[in-house]
Write a protein that holds these residues in place. Structure first.
Motif, short mmCIF file in Angstrom:
data_model
loop_
_atom_site.label_atom_id
_atom_site.label_comp_id
_atom_site.label_asym_id
_atom_site.label_seq_id
_atom_site.Cartn_x
_atom_site.Cartn_y
_atom_site.Cartn_z
N LYS A 179 0.85 -1.20 0.00
CA LYS A 179 0.00 0.00 0.00
C LYS A 179 0.88 1.25 0.00
O LYS A 179 0.72 2.14 -0.84
N LEU A 180 1.86 1.28 0.91
CA LEU A 180 2.73 2.45 1.02
C LEU A 180 3.62 2.61 -0.22
O LEU A 180 3.98 3.73 -0.59
N ALA A 181 3.98 1.50 -0.86
CA ALA A 181 4.83 1.55 -2.05
C ALA A 181 4.17 2.38 -3.15
O ALA A 181 4.83 3.02 -3.96
N LEU A 199 14.37 -2.81 1.15
CA LEU A 199 13.40 -3.90 1.28
C LEU A 199 14.03 -5.16 1.86
O LEU A 199 14.97 -5.72 1.29
N ASP A 200 13.47 -5.59 2.97
CA ASP A 200 13.85 -6.91 3.50
C ASP A 200 13.17 -7.94 2.59
O ASP A 200 11.97 -7.85 2.33
N ILE A 201 13.92 -8.90 2.09
CA ILE A 201 13.38 -9.83 1.09
C ILE A 201 12.28 -10.73 1.66
O ILE A 201 11.32 -11.07 1.00
N ASN A 202 12.42 -11.08 2.94
CA ASN A 202 11.44 -11.97 3.56
C ASN A 202 10.64 -11.20 4.62
O ASN A 202 11.20 -10.69 5.58
N LEU A 203 9.34 -11.14 4.39
CA LEU A 203 8.47 -10.45 5.35
C LEU A 203 7.59 -11.48 6.05
O LEU A 203 6.56 -11.88 5.52
N GLY A 204 8.02 -11.91 7.19
CA GLY A 204 7.25 -12.89 7.95
C GLY A 204 6.91 -14.12 7.11
O GLY A 204 5.80 -14.63 7.17
N GLY A 205 7.86 -14.58 6.31
CA GLY A 205 7.64 -15.78 5.50
C GLY A 205 7.15 -15.49 4.09
O GLY A 205 7.08 -16.38 3.26
N PRO A 237 6.40 -8.58 -4.78
CA PRO A 237 5.35 -7.69 -5.32
C PRO A 237 5.62 -6.22 -4.99
O PRO A 237 5.34 -5.33 -5.82
N VAL A 238 6.17 -5.97 -3.81
CA VAL A 238 6.48 -4.60 -3.41
C VAL A 238 7.59 -4.05 -4.33
O VAL A 238 7.48 -2.92 -4.85
N ALA A 239 8.63 -4.87 -4.54
CA ALA A 239 9.73 -4.45 -5.40
C ALA A 239 9.23 -4.16 -6.80
O ALA A 239 9.60 -3.14 -7.41
N ASN A 240 8.35 -5.02 -7.31
CA ASN A 240 7.80 -4.82 -8.65
C ASN A 240 7.07 -3.50 -8.75
O ASN A 240 7.22 -2.75 -9.73
N ALA A 241 6.26 -3.21 -7.73
CA ALA A 241 5.48 -1.96 -7.74
C ALA A 241 6.42 -0.75 -7.74
O ALA A 241 6.17 0.23 -8.45
N ILE A 242 7.50 -0.85 -6.98
CA ILE A 242 8.43 0.28 -6.87
C ILE A 242 9.22 0.47 -8.17
O ILE A 242 9.36 1.58 -8.68
N VAL A 243 9.69 -0.66 -8.71
CA VAL A 243 10.44 -0.59 -9.98
C VAL A 243 9.53 -0.05 -11.08
O VAL A 243 9.95 0.76 -11.92
N ALA A 244 8.26 -0.45 -11.05
CA ALA A 244 7.30 0.03 -12.05
C ALA A 244 7.12 1.54 -11.95
O ALA A 244 6.82 2.21 -12.94
N ARG A 245 7.33 2.07 -10.76
CA ARG A 245 7.21 3.53 -10.59
C ARG A 245 8.51 4.23 -11.00
O ARG A 245 8.61 5.46 -10.90
N GLY A 246 9.51 3.48 -11.40
CA GLY A 246 10.78 4.07 -11.81
C GLY A 246 11.66 4.44 -10.62
O GLY A 246 12.60 5.22 -10.75
N LEU A 247 11.34 3.86 -9.46
CA LEU A 247 12.11 4.18 -8.27
C LEU A 247 13.08 3.04 -7.96
O LEU A 247 12.94 1.93 -8.47
N GLN A 248 14.05 3.35 -7.12
CA GLN A 248 15.11 2.39 -6.87
C GLN A 248 14.84 1.57 -5.61
O GLN A 248 14.15 2.03 -4.68
N VAL A 249 15.36 0.33 -5.61
CA VAL A 249 15.24 -0.51 -4.42
C VAL A 249 16.62 -1.02 -3.99
O VAL A 249 17.50 -1.20 -4.82
N LEU A 250 16.74 -1.19 -2.69
CA LEU A 250 17.92 -1.85 -2.14
C LEU A 250 17.42 -3.04 -1.31
O LEU A 250 16.65 -2.85 -0.36
N PHE A 251 17.81 -4.25 -1.72
CA PHE A 251 17.35 -5.44 -1.01
C PHE A 251 18.26 -5.75 0.18
O PHE A 251 19.47 -5.59 0.10
N VAL A 252 17.59 -6.19 1.25
CA VAL A 252 18.33 -6.62 2.44
C VAL A 252 17.89 -8.06 2.71
O VAL A 252 16.71 -8.38 2.59
N THR A 253 18.85 -8.93 3.02
CA THR A 253 18.46 -10.32 3.24
C THR A 253 19.31 -11.01 4.30
O THR A 253 20.48 -10.70 4.46
#
Lengths: 122, 524
Positions: free
Chosen positions: A45-47, A57-63, A68-84
């Motif tokens: 929602k916030l994305a 973005l933490d790759i695993n959110l409670g399992g 989907p969040v990353a996809n939404a952000i990339v679709a907006r042309g914004l950058q993501v940094l994954f944490v795992t």
């Protein structure tokens, strides 16, 4: 003085304790945390709603995977940094930029953020 | 006088004709008996036939065939004609020690003829039984295998003093040869049958599927385990191409190419080692198998036998193990990240080393208690009352037992939420011990919760309330401490609402969180 001053960051991390520490680290780097989410639903929602430059973005959110969040952000042309905590190989395929492995310290976070932004602008 | 020789010649001719006729009859009878023998399956039946022919040949009244028990070196009656129970009992077992005709023949390995049992001194002990049985003369001819092994005895008994003529004895030898051959054939057949029965028992009793194919890939053997494994009855599988039956379509070409290549070059990558591959059941489902293939040659033609084991369970266990290891790795990394975060946060709050150490250690201990709880429940979750008790344990020593009131229904909490709740409660209790209800002897804390599980039209929520009373007058803090920040930050993970109120009579914190549908009420 970090070169990241004023950067607007959206934090997605399912452990509140880790999220707080991350937010404090970002504050130390003079970034502005515009929002934080711990669950996939609220993160998605916030994305769409928030205005930010990069999402950590933490790759695993409670399992559940954060993809989907990353996809939404990339679709907006914004950058993501994954944490795992699972290792580099757990990153989604579109994670072209750096992946930050847990546990990390402020220098690692700073480097990864800078790299992610550079990758974005290249 | 002239005619006399003519009469003699005629007589001689007639006698010779009679002899020839008798010879022809005897040979015809032997031929008939032996051709019948070849069709006979049971030893007893065949020996009966041979005995009857022999009795007829020698003009005897009675007779018997004995088989040698090679281990015990005794003769046992296998067929008899004309004897009563007494005789059969008496001669049930005959050894080389015995002086009966068959005993002597067994000892010497040669035929024994007793023309008159009454005139034969060594036969004295058997005379009464001979009289009772009604014979006066006896012959016993050893039955000997082609390699010279003694197999048994063929004996005939005559009602009066008698010695078979040389011609009869020559014929008797032919009969004995037939009988001996028949015994050997029966033994070989029996061995073959036994060997086949053993082989079949091994193949059919195997827990692994055993499938043999010929050089064209057609199934010639399909055991019971293979029937169970693949769902085809043996009769349906035999004769069909194995590839069409149990190899998934995308692997069939590879299988056929491999077989052709082997037959052309003798090179094979699949022989004599364990392979893991996917197999196809009759119902179309696929499953993992371990397979080993060996080549056998029967009459110049190659056959291939595959031993197939369903390794679904093993694969599942392996997958689970991988999953466990990944999960463990994640948990360790996650825990390290949490500890690192706690350290960083504690350092911001209390940079002085002694104070840092105390606060950090207390938080670490709370985290450890949460982990102990979850480990006890195999990380399936923990009950809320256990979580509350574990979080408050260091704050309610013996003197403080009555200061705490913990009350609520049994609820199972998921592992990640359990860790957060423990740390949140730890922070609330730490504050209470520093500034709130736990600073005075009269102070009280109650932690109570209710849930709406099972109430119609309501989402399943739990509402937990932390209430301090009887402590000093509370003033809201000027700066938000770690505890209240953590509570606020937990709201989204918990998926509910949190609130902390600094009421003058005591701090009140409320948490409302939804329960995933599957959780329900804890059984513990």
């Amino acid at each position: 003085m970090t070169g990241l001053a004023g950067l607007r960051v959206f934090v997605v991390e399912d452990e509140p304790i880790v999220s707080l520490a991350l937010q404090d680290m970002l504050a130390d780097l003079e970034c502005k945390v515009v929002g934080a989410a711990a669950r996939l639903e609220s993160a998605l929602k916030l994305a769409h709603q928030l205005t930010f430059d990069i999402a950590v973005l933490d790759i695993n959110l409670g399992g559940k995977r954060v993809d989907p969040v990353a996809n939404a952000i990339v679709a907006r042309g914004l950058q993501v940094l994954f944490v795992t905590g699972y290792g580099r190989e757990s990153a989604p395929p579109h994670a072209a930029g750096p992946v930050l492995e847990k546990p990390y310290e402020v220098k690692g976070l700073q480097r990864a953020l800078s790299e992610a932004l550079r990758a974005h602008h290249d | 006088m002239i005619r006399e020789p003519a009469i003699d010649t005629e007589q001689a001719l007639r006698m010779s004709e009679a002899r020839l006729k008798a010879e022809a009859t005897a040979l015809a009878r032997l031929n008939e008996a032996s051709s019948r023998l070849w069709r006979m399956q049971s030893l007893r039946e065949g020996l009966d036939e041979m005995l009857a022919a022999t009795i007829e040949l020698l003009g005897a009244d009675m007779g018997n065939v004995q088989i040698l028990d090679a281990q015990r070196r005794v003769l046992l009656i296998a067929a008899q004609r004309g004897f009563k129970q007494d005789f059969l009992e008496f001669f049930r077992e005959v050894s080389t020690e015995d002086d009966s005709a068959c005993g002597r023949a067994l000892r010497s390995g040669e035929r024994i003829i007793i023309e008159d049992v009454e005139a034969d001194p060594p036969y004295a002990p058997f005379r009464s039984i001979a009289r009772a049985a009604g014979y006066r003369a006896v012959q016993s001819t050893p039955l000997v295998g082609r390699d010279g092994t003694p197999l048994g005895m063929l004996s005939t008994h005559f009602p009066s003093v008698h010695r078979p003529n040389e011609q009869d004895l020559r014929r008797l030898d032919l009969y004995a040869r037939q009988a001996a051959d028949f015994i050997e054939r029966c033994r070989t057949d029996e061995e073959l049958r036994e060997r086949e029965a053993r082989r079949r028992a091994i193949v059919e009793g195997a827990l692994d599927g055993i499938i043999t194919i010929d050089h064209e890939g057609r199934i010639v053997e399909f055991n019971a385990a293979a029937e169970r494994l693949f769902g085809y009855p043996r009769l349906e599988a035999v004769g069909r191409h194995m590839a069409d039956l149990i190899i998934p379509p995308h692997l069939r070409d590879k299988h056929r190419r491999g077989l052709r290549h082997y037959l052309a070059t003798g090179e094979a990558s699949v022989l004599d080692r364990r392979l893991e591959m996917t197999a196809l059941r009759r119902d179309g489902t696929k499953f993992p198998v371990e397979l080993s293939v060996t080549r056998i040659t029967i009459g110049n033609r190659p056959f291939f036998t595959g031993y197939v084991r369903d390794i679904t369970d093993r694969k599942l266990a392996e997958d689970q193990q991988t999953l466990f290891i990944n999960e463990l790795n994640h948990r360790v990394k996650n825990t390290l990240a949490i500890i690192q975060s706690i350290a960083a946060q504690t350092l911001r709050e209390t940079p002085e080393p002694t104070a840092f150490n105390a606060a950090f250690s207390a938080r670490l201990a709370a985290l450890a208690r949460a982990h102990s709880l979850l480990t006890r429940e195999l990380w399936q979750g923990a009950s809320l009352s256990d979580i509350v008790s574990a979080a408050l344990a260091p704050f309610c020593g013996d003197a403080r037992q009555e200061a705490m009131r913990i009350n609520g229904q049994p609820i199972l909490i998921m592992p990640n939420i359990a860790v957060t709740l423990t740390l949140v409660l730890h922070e609330l209790a730490t504050n209470a011990a520093k500034h709130g209800a736990l600073t005075t002897p009269s102070g009280r804390i109650s932690v109570e919760w209710t849930n709406t599980v099972g109430e119609p039209g309501q989402p399943a929520n739990i509402a937990l309330c932390w209430k301090e009373q009887g402590g000093p007058v509370v003033n809201p803090p000027k700066k938000r401490g770690y505890g209240s920040r953590l509570i606020a930050a937990s709201a989204d993970q918990l998926g509910g609402d949190v609130a902390v109120e600094y009421k003058p009579q005591g701090v009140e914190a409320s948490l409302r969180l939804p329960l995933p549908a599957k959780e329900g009420l804890s059984v513990r």
